[in-house]
Design an enzyme around this catalytic site. Structure first.
Site, PDB file in Angstrom:
ATOM      1  N   TYR A 141     -21.972  29.411  32.595  1.00  0.00           N
ATOM      2  CA  TYR A 141     -21.246  30.625  32.977  1.00  0.00           C
ATOM      3  C   TYR A 141     -21.202  30.808  34.495  1.00  0.00           C
ATOM      4  O   TYR A 141     -20.285  31.439  35.013  1.00  0.00           O
ATOM      5  CB  TYR A 141     -21.912  31.863  32.368  1.00  0.00           C
ATOM      6  CG  TYR A 141     -21.469  32.207  30.972  1.00  0.00           C
ATOM      7  CD1 TYR A 141     -21.512  31.275  29.951  1.00  0.00           C
ATOM      8  CD2 TYR A 141     -21.008  33.486  30.676  1.00  0.00           C
ATOM      9  CE1 TYR A 141     -21.128  31.605  28.670  1.00  0.00           C
ATOM     10  CE2 TYR A 141     -20.621  33.834  29.394  1.00  0.00           C
ATOM     11  CZ  TYR A 141     -20.679  32.885  28.391  1.00  0.00           C
ATOM     12  OH  TYR A 141     -20.290  33.221  27.131  1.00  0.00           O
ATOM     13  N   LYS A 187     -28.600  20.636  23.600  1.00  0.00           N
ATOM     14  CA  LYS A 187     -27.776  19.488  23.203  1.00  0.00           C
ATOM     15  C   LYS A 187     -28.317  18.281  23.969  1.00  0.00           C
ATOM     16  O   LYS A 187     -27.601  17.592  24.719  1.00  0.00           O
ATOM     17  CB  LYS A 187     -26.298  19.800  23.532  1.00  0.00           C
ATOM     18  CG  LYS A 187     -25.310  18.774  23.012  1.00  0.00           C
ATOM     19  CD  LYS A 187     -25.120  18.794  21.507  1.00  0.00           C
ATOM     20  CE  LYS A 187     -24.192  17.682  21.057  1.00  0.00           C
ATOM     21  NZ  LYS A 187     -24.146  17.519  19.592  1.00  0.00           N
ATOM     22  N   ASP A 219     -25.518  22.000  17.407  1.00  0.00           N
ATOM     23  CA  ASP A 219     -24.628  21.849  16.250  1.00  0.00           C
ATOM     24  C   ASP A 219     -25.410  22.029  14.953  1.00  0.00           C
ATOM     25  O   ASP A 219     -24.983  22.721  14.030  1.00  0.00           O
ATOM     26  CB  ASP A 219     -23.878  20.504  16.286  1.00  0.00           C
ATOM     27  CG  ASP A 219     -24.767  19.315  16.588  1.00  0.00           C
ATOM     28  OD1 ASP A 219     -25.957  19.498  16.935  1.00  0.00           O
ATOM     29  OD2 ASP A 219     -24.279  18.164  16.470  1.00  0.00           O
ATOM     30  N   ASP A 243     -24.446  32.589  23.343  1.00  0.00           N
ATOM     31  CA  ASP A 243     -23.247  33.387  23.083  1.00  0.00           C
ATOM     32  C   ASP A 243     -22.702  33.042  21.703  1.00  0.00           C
ATOM     33  O   ASP A 243     -22.426  33.910  20.878  1.00  0.00           O
ATOM     34  CB  ASP A 243     -22.196  33.095  24.170  1.00  0.00           C
ATOM     35  CG  ASP A 243     -20.910  33.851  23.920  1.00  0.00           C
ATOM     36  OD1 ASP A 243     -20.983  35.032  23.560  1.00  0.00           O
ATOM     37  OD2 ASP A 243     -19.831  33.251  24.077  1.00  0.00           O
ATOM     38  N   ASP A 247     -22.967  35.232  17.778  1.00  0.00           N
ATOM     39  CA  ASP A 247     -21.843  35.641  16.928  1.00  0.00           C
ATOM     40  C   ASP A 247     -22.065  35.182  15.483  1.00  0.00           C
ATOM     41  O   ASP A 247     -21.719  35.884  14.534  1.00  0.00           O
ATOM     42  CB  ASP A 247     -20.512  35.059  17.443  1.00  0.00           C
ATOM     43  CG  ASP A 247     -19.769  36.049  18.342  1.00  0.00           C
ATOM     44  OD1 ASP A 247     -20.449  36.751  19.118  1.00  0.00           O
ATOM     45  OD2 ASP A 247     -18.525  36.119  18.266  1.00  0.00           O
TER      46      ASP A 247
HETATM   47  C1  IPM Z   1     -20.988  38.533  24.924  1.00  0.00           C
HETATM   48  C2  IPM Z   1     -19.537  38.372  25.297  1.00  0.00           C
HETATM   49  C3  IPM Z   1     -19.437  38.021  26.761  1.00  0.00           C
HETATM   50  C4  IPM Z   1     -20.136  36.690  26.956  1.00  0.00           C
HETATM   51  C5  IPM Z   1     -18.007  37.961  27.319  1.00  0.00           C
HETATM   52  C6  IPM Z   1     -17.229  39.226  27.030  1.00  0.00           C
HETATM   53  C7  IPM Z   1     -18.011  37.666  28.800  1.00  0.00           C
HETATM   54  O1  IPM Z   1     -18.927  37.447  24.466  1.00  0.00           O
HETATM   55  O2  IPM Z   1     -21.657  39.395  25.510  1.00  0.00           O
HETATM   56  O3  IPM Z   1     -21.455  37.843  24.023  1.00  0.00           O
HETATM   57  O4  IPM Z   1     -19.537  35.626  26.764  1.00  0.00           O
HETATM   58  O5  IPM Z   1     -21.307  36.714  27.319  1.00  0.00           O
HETATM   59 MN    MN Z   2     -20.198  36.728  22.835  1.00  0.00          MN
END
Ligand code: IPM
Ligand code: MN
Length: 364
Positions: A141, A187, A219, A243, A247
């Site tokens: 990032y 990885k 993975d 990140d 999710d």
């Molecule tokens: C998160 C989001 C952010 C990230 C984005 C919006 C920059 O997806 O907080 O998980 O990638 O960190």
């Molecule tokens: Mn995110």
């Protein structure tokens, strides 16, 4: 005690869920003797529309001075075509970086009543309780060089010893308070930066003989998370893998609308729901405020240092869900679907009940 909290509601459903979280913050803070002053500033698209930039210097400065920052969400289609540094997301990245909040803590817990809301089978997810410890101010990032040209685009994934050490230490310390297992995700079969990450984590592990450490390729970790999420306790990983994996955590728990996060550094603290700005449902009164409210619970633990108050909020959320109330994102057969505002009222009501019961000694 006095505390100053800056709220940055942001875009999409950000303002709705932040307003909900602030109500809970005020109610609980009052009960625990905190005089909380809340300052609200625009961030992301909202700030672009007003000031031309996603984060002003003034807002950043106020955030630096606050005891904690509570952020809603940033982003939306209307700002998608701007250059990288002027996009709403740039505000979030600058905030994380400038506040030095290198440790992003994202707990994932499957609420028993919601097991049916996940797209995964109940028997697979039941009892899941892990935390993603994501490095937040380094990795791909932020690595240099980076660039975008007509014929190529590039980023650099780099980790320095100091960066891996401090996040690894935090993960191990956290594991000591939990089930004493750390899964470090990388990885290393392909990337040098991951081989390095692995070596540093191994070094840190020597100071924590009581904690079991395992390494897992990202993975495989993605697959394991949906096949057997109960195996995880603390997942330690870098910025981008964290990140993605968090999710997946949303899918496991039933909805991203449930997942809170705390980003901690040596001094600053930033609290935000894991979910994004969800522009498609913004303003429709259907956003799930639970992730934002649970982020306030994390604030009570990490900033105010009153885990008992955090427990009250957490219990109130769990009781409300156990009574069958839900927002549309977590609707399941037989559930009572309510609006954002109703969900907040129900949770506030539970908070009052639990606090009254505690006072009168029913629950200690
Ligand atoms: C998160 C989001 C952010 C990230 C984005 C919006 C920059 O997806 O907080 O998980 O990638 O960190
Ligand atoms: Mn995110």
């Amino acid at each position: 005690m006095k505390a100053t909290i800056v709220t940055l509601p942001g875009d999409g459903i950000g303002p709705e869920v932040t307003a909900a979280a602030v109500k809970v913050l005020r109610t609980v803070a009052e009960r625990w003797g905190f005089q909380v002053t809340v300052w609200e500033y625009p961030v992301g698209g909202a700030s672009i529309d007003r000031f031309g930039v996603p984060l002003t210097d003034e807002t950043l400065e106020i955030c630096r001075r606050a005891d904690a920052v509570l952020l809603g969400a940033v982003g939306g289609p209307e700002w998608d075509d701007l250059p990288q540094q002027l996009k709403p997301e740039a505000a979030l990245l600058a905030l994380r970086r400038e506040l030095g909040v290198y440790a992003n803590i994202r707990p994932v817990k499957v609420f028993p009543t919601l097991a049916g809301a996940s797209s995964l089978k109940t028997k697979i997810i039941r009892g899941t309780d892990f935390v993603v410890v994501r490095e937040l101010t380094g990795g791909i990032y932020f690595g240099q060089p980076r660039g975008l040209q007509t014929e190529r685009g590039w980023n650099t994934m780099v980790y320095r010893r100091r960066e891996v050490e401090r996040i690894a230490r935090l993960a191990f310390r956290m594991a000591l308070e939990r089930r004493r297992k750390v899964t470090s995700v990388d990885k290393a079969n392909v990337l040098e930066v991951s081989r390095f990450w692995r070596e540093v984590v191994n070094d840190v592990a020597r100071d924590f003989p009581e904690v079991t450490l395992e390494h897992m390729y990202v993975d495989n970790a993605a697959m394991q998370l949906v096949m057997n999420p109960r195996q995880f306790d603390v997942i330690l990983t870098g910025n981008m893998f964290g990140d993605i994996l968090s999710d997946i955590g949303g899918a496991v728990s039933g909805s991203l609308g449930l997942l809170p996060s705390a980003s901690l550094g040596d001094s600053g603290a930033l609290y935000e729901p894991v979910h994004g700005s969800a522009p498609d449902i913004a303003g429709k009164k259907v956003a799930n405020p639970i992730a934002a409210i649970a982020s306030v619970a994390l604030m009570f633990t990490h900033t105010f240092k009153v885990p008992e108050a955090a427990a009250v909020i957490q219990q109130a959320i769990e009781h409300t869900l156990a009574e069958g109330y839900c927002t549309p994102d977590i609707a399941f057969p037989g559930a009572k679907t309510v609006s954002t505002d109703d969900m907040v009222q129900l949770i506030l009501h539970q908070i009052e009940n639990i606090q009254e019961e505690r006072k009168s000694g029913v629950i200690i």
